[in-house]
Structure formats: C-alpha cells, structure tokens
Scaffold this motif. Sequence first.
Motif, mmCIF file in Angstrom:
data_model
loop_
_atom_site.group_PDB
_atom_site.id
_atom_site.type_symbol
_atom_site.label_atom_id
_atom_site.label_comp_id
_atom_site.label_asym_id
_atom_site.label_seq_id
_atom_site.Cartn_x
_atom_site.Cartn_y
_atom_site.Cartn_z
ATOM 1 N N LEU A 30 70.289 30.078 37.441
ATOM 2 C CA LEU A 30 70.162 31.423 38.010
ATOM 3 C C LEU A 30 68.802 32.045 37.730
ATOM 4 C CD1 LEU A 30 71.653 33.435 39.704
ATOM 5 C CD2 LEU A 30 72.618 34.417 37.635
ATOM 6 N N ALA A 31 68.263 31.863 36.538
ATOM 7 C CA ALA A 31 66.944 32.425 36.215
ATOM 8 C C ALA A 31 65.864 31.839 37.121
ATOM 9 C CB ALA A 31 66.601 32.164 34.756
ATOM 10 N N GLN A 32 65.950 30.552 37.423
ATOM 11 C CA GLN A 32 64.970 29.935 38.325
ATOM 12 C C GLN A 32 65.130 30.453 39.748
ATOM 13 O OE1 GLN A 32 64.926 25.686 38.024
ATOM 14 N NE2 GLN A 32 64.027 25.724 35.995
ATOM 15 N N VAL A 33 66.361 30.646 40.188
ATOM 16 C CA VAL A 33 66.591 31.186 41.536
ATOM 17 C C VAL A 33 65.989 32.581 41.640
ATOM 18 C CG1 VAL A 33 68.362 31.987 43.151
ATOM 19 C CG2 VAL A 33 68.644 29.793 41.998
ATOM 20 N N ARG A 51 74.191 32.976 52.601
ATOM 21 C CA ARG A 51 75.238 32.079 52.093
ATOM 22 C C ARG A 51 75.716 32.582 50.737
ATOM 23 N NH1 ARG A 51 76.733 29.196 56.375
ATOM 24 N NH2 ARG A 51 74.975 28.199 57.363
ATOM 25 N N PRO A 52 77.015 32.479 50.447
ATOM 26 C CA PRO A 52 77.488 32.910 49.127
ATOM 27 C C PRO A 52 76.858 32.068 48.019
ATOM 28 C CG PRO A 52 79.320 32.148 50.513
ATOM 29 C CD PRO A 52 78.071 31.972 51.292
ATOM 30 N N LEU A 53 76.450 32.720 46.964
ATOM 31 C CA LEU A 53 75.860 32.048 45.814
ATOM 32 C C LEU A 53 76.894 32.089 44.690
ATOM 33 C CD1 LEU A 53 73.250 30.772 44.648
ATOM 34 C CD2 LEU A 53 72.656 33.044 43.834
ATOM 35 N N ILE A 54 77.447 30.920 44.381
ATOM 36 C CA ILE A 54 78.502 30.823 43.377
ATOM 37 C C ILE A 54 77.904 30.182 42.131
ATOM 38 C CG2 ILE A 54 80.757 29.849 42.835
ATOM 39 C CD1 ILE A 54 81.218 29.729 45.915
ATOM 40 N N VAL A 55 77.968 30.885 41.018
ATOM 41 C CA VAL A 55 77.457 30.373 39.747
ATOM 42 C C VAL A 55 78.652 29.844 38.967
ATOM 43 C CG1 VAL A 55 76.232 30.949 37.636
ATOM 44 C CG2 VAL A 55 75.602 32.068 39.777
ATOM 45 N N THR A 56 78.617 28.547 38.610
ATOM 46 C CA THR A 56 79.722 27.936 37.896
ATOM 47 C C THR A 56 79.221 26.916 36.885
ATOM 48 O OG1 THR A 56 81.724 26.589 38.117
ATOM 49 C CG2 THR A 56 80.024 26.268 39.771
#
Length: 123
Positions: A5-8, A39-44
Amino acid sequence: HPTVLAQVLGIVRGYGTEDLGARGPFQMAPDGSFMLLTRPLIVTEHCAAVGDLGDVMLCDFSQYAIGLRGELRLDTSESVKFPSATLAHRAILRCDGMPTWDEALTLRDGATTVSPFVALAAR
C-alpha cells in the motif's frame, strides 16, 4: 498485501505534475474503500509480501466459480461449554473455487494475452 500500500500511494503522488484531485487514479469512496483507476483496491494479507510474485494482483472475480459439495451444516452442543452453562455452535461448509478460464486468451494480434487473473512478477 498491506506492505504494498505504501508503494501504491507513492506511485499516485508521482502521477503527473498537476493536481488531479478527485480525477486522480487513486480514490477513496465515502464508505472508506479504495479505488485505483475505477477498480476496487482490496488490501489483504493473503497475497505475497512486497517484491514477491503475487504481491499485487488484478482480479476479475466475476470469472471465478465456487462449487458447493454439500449443504451448510449447523451444529449445536451443550457438552463443550457445560461447566459455564453456554452453548457452542459451529458451521461446516465444504466448497472449492477456481477460475472459469483454463488459460490466458491470445488476442488476434497473436502477441497480446489477456486473463481475468494477473499477478505482478517478483522484483
């Protein structure tokens, strides 16, 4: 993966030079969910760690099938929690899932392949 996520967010900060505001590639919906290029961004945590194969994936879950082997079974037991006078419940569901595509599709140009599930390579 959460470590990506930090890179995104860093990519989004470097996207162009003008202030894109709500038109930028990374947006947050009122419900707190994230979108990247609509697009949905799902963090898992179920994806690989940052830098490994599959840390970032593009998935079209409408192309994923889930098969149920049987009915959902619900059980209740008094004996498990008998000393505390409470009931124990469990649900058992036997299922499996897989993509509906057997392989990537090659477009007419003969060089471009497309797939509903794409994983970013290790870097």
